[in-house]
Design an enzyme around this catalytic site. Sequence first.
Site, short mmCIF file in Angstrom:
data_model
loop_
_atom_site.label_atom_id
_atom_site.label_comp_id
_atom_site.label_asym_id
_atom_site.label_seq_id
_atom_site.Cartn_x
_atom_site.Cartn_y
_atom_site.Cartn_z
N LEU A 32 0.78 -1.21 -0.02
CA LEU A 32 -0.04 0.03 0.34
C LEU A 32 1.06 1.19 -0.03
O LEU A 32 1.50 1.50 0.86
CB LEU A 32 -0.91 0.07 1.19
CG LEU A 32 -1.93 -0.98 1.56
CD1 LEU A 32 -2.37 -1.22 2.68
CD2 LEU A 32 -3.17 -0.90 0.47
N THR A 33 0.76 1.86 -0.95
CA THR A 33 1.64 3.07 -1.22
C THR A 33 0.91 4.27 -0.19
O THR A 33 -0.25 4.49 -0.29
CB THR A 33 1.63 3.60 -2.77
OG1 THR A 33 2.14 2.79 -3.45
CG2 THR A 33 1.84 5.14 -2.69
N ALA A 64 5.05 -0.19 -2.70
CA ALA A 64 5.70 -0.01 -3.61
C ALA A 64 7.16 0.91 -3.48
O ALA A 64 6.88 2.02 -3.08
CB ALA A 64 4.93 0.35 -4.80
N GLN A 106 8.26 -4.60 -1.91
CA GLN A 106 7.60 -4.42 -3.29
C GLN A 106 8.76 -3.61 -4.05
O GLN A 106 8.63 -2.39 -3.58
CB GLN A 106 6.37 -4.09 -3.41
CG GLN A 106 5.63 -4.00 -4.83
CD GLN A 106 4.49 -3.82 -5.15
OE1 GLN A 106 4.00 -2.61 -4.66
NE2 GLN A 106 3.62 -4.56 -5.53
N HIS A 178 7.15 -5.75 -8.58
CA HIS A 178 5.83 -4.99 -8.82
C HIS A 178 5.78 -5.34 -10.58
O HIS A 178 6.07 -4.38 -11.18
CB HIS A 178 5.95 -3.71 -8.48
CG HIS A 178 4.47 -3.17 -8.39
ND1 HIS A 178 3.37 -3.55 -9.15
CD2 HIS A 178 3.89 -1.83 -7.76
CE1 HIS A 178 2.22 -2.86 -9.18
NE2 HIS A 178 2.46 -1.98 -7.96
N GLY A 179 4.87 -6.16 -10.78
CA GLY A 179 4.60 -6.47 -12.31
C GLY A 179 3.14 -6.14 -12.56
O GLY A 179 2.54 -6.90 -13.60
N ALA A 180 2.43 -5.32 -11.76
CA ALA A 180 1.06 -5.22 -11.80
C ALA A 180 0.93 -3.76 -12.18
O ALA A 180 1.45 -2.83 -12.36
CB ALA A 180 0.39 -5.47 -10.46
N HIS A 181 -0.45 -3.48 -12.20
CA HIS A 181 -1.18 -2.12 -12.28
C HIS A 181 -0.84 -1.05 -13.10
O HIS A 181 -0.82 0.11 -12.87
CB HIS A 181 -0.95 -1.56 -10.84
CG HIS A 181 -1.78 -2.31 -9.78
ND1 HIS A 181 -1.48 -2.34 -8.57
CD2 HIS A 181 -2.98 -3.20 -9.94
CE1 HIS A 181 -2.25 -3.19 -7.77
NE2 HIS A 181 -2.97 -3.63 -8.74
N TYR A 183 2.18 -0.25 -14.22
CA TYR A 183 3.51 0.50 -14.24
C TYR A 183 4.57 -0.26 -15.35
O TYR A 183 4.09 -1.03 -15.99
CB TYR A 183 4.20 0.35 -12.49
CG TYR A 183 3.06 1.00 -11.87
CD1 TYR A 183 3.08 2.54 -12.01
CD2 TYR A 183 2.18 0.31 -10.90
CE1 TYR A 183 1.93 3.06 -11.22
CE2 TYR A 183 1.30 1.09 -9.95
CZ TYR A 183 1.34 2.21 -10.25
OH TYR A 183 0.41 2.95 -9.42
N GLY A 322 -5.98 -5.32 1.45
CA GLY A 322 -5.41 -3.89 1.37
C GLY A 322 -6.21 -3.08 2.14
O GLY A 322 -5.69 -2.58 3.36
N ARG A 323 -7.38 -2.49 1.73
CA ARG A 323 -7.91 -1.51 2.60
C ARG A 323 -8.33 -1.67 3.89
O ARG A 323 -8.35 -1.00 4.87
CB ARG A 323 -9.22 -0.91 1.73
CG ARG A 323 -8.52 -0.21 0.35
CD ARG A 323 -9.60 0.11 -0.75
NE ARG A 323 -9.96 -1.32 -1.10
CZ ARG A 323 -10.96 -1.61 -2.05
NH1 ARG A 323 -11.77 -0.31 -2.61
NH2 ARG A 323 -11.16 -2.61 -2.47
#
Length: 369
Positions: A32-33, A64, A106, A178-181, A183, A322-323
Amino acid sequence: MAQLDEAAAIPVLTPYKMGKLELHHRVVLAPLTRCRSYGNVPQPHAAAYYSQRATRGGLLIAEATGVSATAQGYPETPGVWTQEQVEAWKPIVDSVHRKGALFFLQIWHTGRVSNTDFQPEGQAPISSTDKQITPDDSGMVYSKPRRLMTDEIPHIVDDFRRAARNAIDAGFDGVEIHGAHGYLLEQFMKDSANDRTDKYGGNLENRCRFAVEVIDAVVAEVGAHRVGIRLSPFLDFMDCVDSNPEALGSYMVQQLNKHPGFLYCHMVEPRMAIVEGRRQIPHGLLPFRKAFNGTFIAAGGYDREEGNKVVADSYADLVAYGRLFLANPDLPRRFEISAPLNKYDRSTFYTQDPVVGYTDYPFLDNQSA
Ligand SMILES: Cc1cc2nc3c(=O)[nH]c(=O)nc-3n(C[C@H](O)[C@H](O)[C@H](O)COP(=O)(O)O)c2cc1C
């Protein structure tokens, strides 16, 4: 005994062996950033935040964290490319370890999800492409990126390798690539964002080449037993969408399997639908779970009930929250006794206050330390 029986009935609270690591439960803190690492240096308040969420035998994945000076795209996000950053992580890692938890970092490059304000000397952010992210109504503007030249790519791969080494030097138990979202890794992997004509573009193998080189380099540096990856083949964040997400996810899992002992594959569910007021998790990850040889972590919209269901069904080994974990520092305990949950406050997700919305979410016993 009554307590044990109760725990046995709660699948996410059962122990699990991830490689050689003994987990006491399966409730993982998702990365979580939080934008509270001033000047890209992790701060002492992160020790309070993470240790609040640490439990004996629990797994936390830190936010991250940039692999280089060009990796940032948000305010006050941490890095792990300088010695000062490595030193700053150490007490944070220690505080988590003192609670008996495992801690992964991450490692991240935002690529074109950035703008010139975050870049050294105001340069253009780097990417697979020079196509800018389409502006949306969020008010965020991402600068037009600069397409990396073929011979620059090995240097970025090397930044990931060095970041992984630095993370281990800082005391982390391992790293999550981090290979998602949407980026940088996804900007190469997904065909909506990769318009290259060199060996890093075109067919699936070529588009995944950069990510695979990062994986290979990180594994060679710190060992497969300390490496996980996060992937989101089905998502369409930041103009990153693939025309064949099943093929993309399957290909990547095959690449992970080439490394014996590759620790975990952490996948994000396709976007949730709301059906009759309830979030419906699509559970679209089963083919990847079945194909992957290591530990499988599912994330995206999970609550206590859904987490229990997927662990009981062997759909996932671990569930990342997460949240809910952001707002409930004692989430595993709350799951244990079916306690009500604090609500998260979206307005403080990415603000810079070292306390508000960060370390001040109450514990069940109302103490926040
Ligand atoms: C405040 C916030 C920050 C996030 N930062 C990251 C991040 O640094 N890395 C990442 O892979 N995902 C990040 N995510 C996505 C979460 O890890 C998670 O996948 C997402 O919130 C869905 O899970 P949930 O429904 O349990 O919250 C972030 C999400 C939120 C809400």
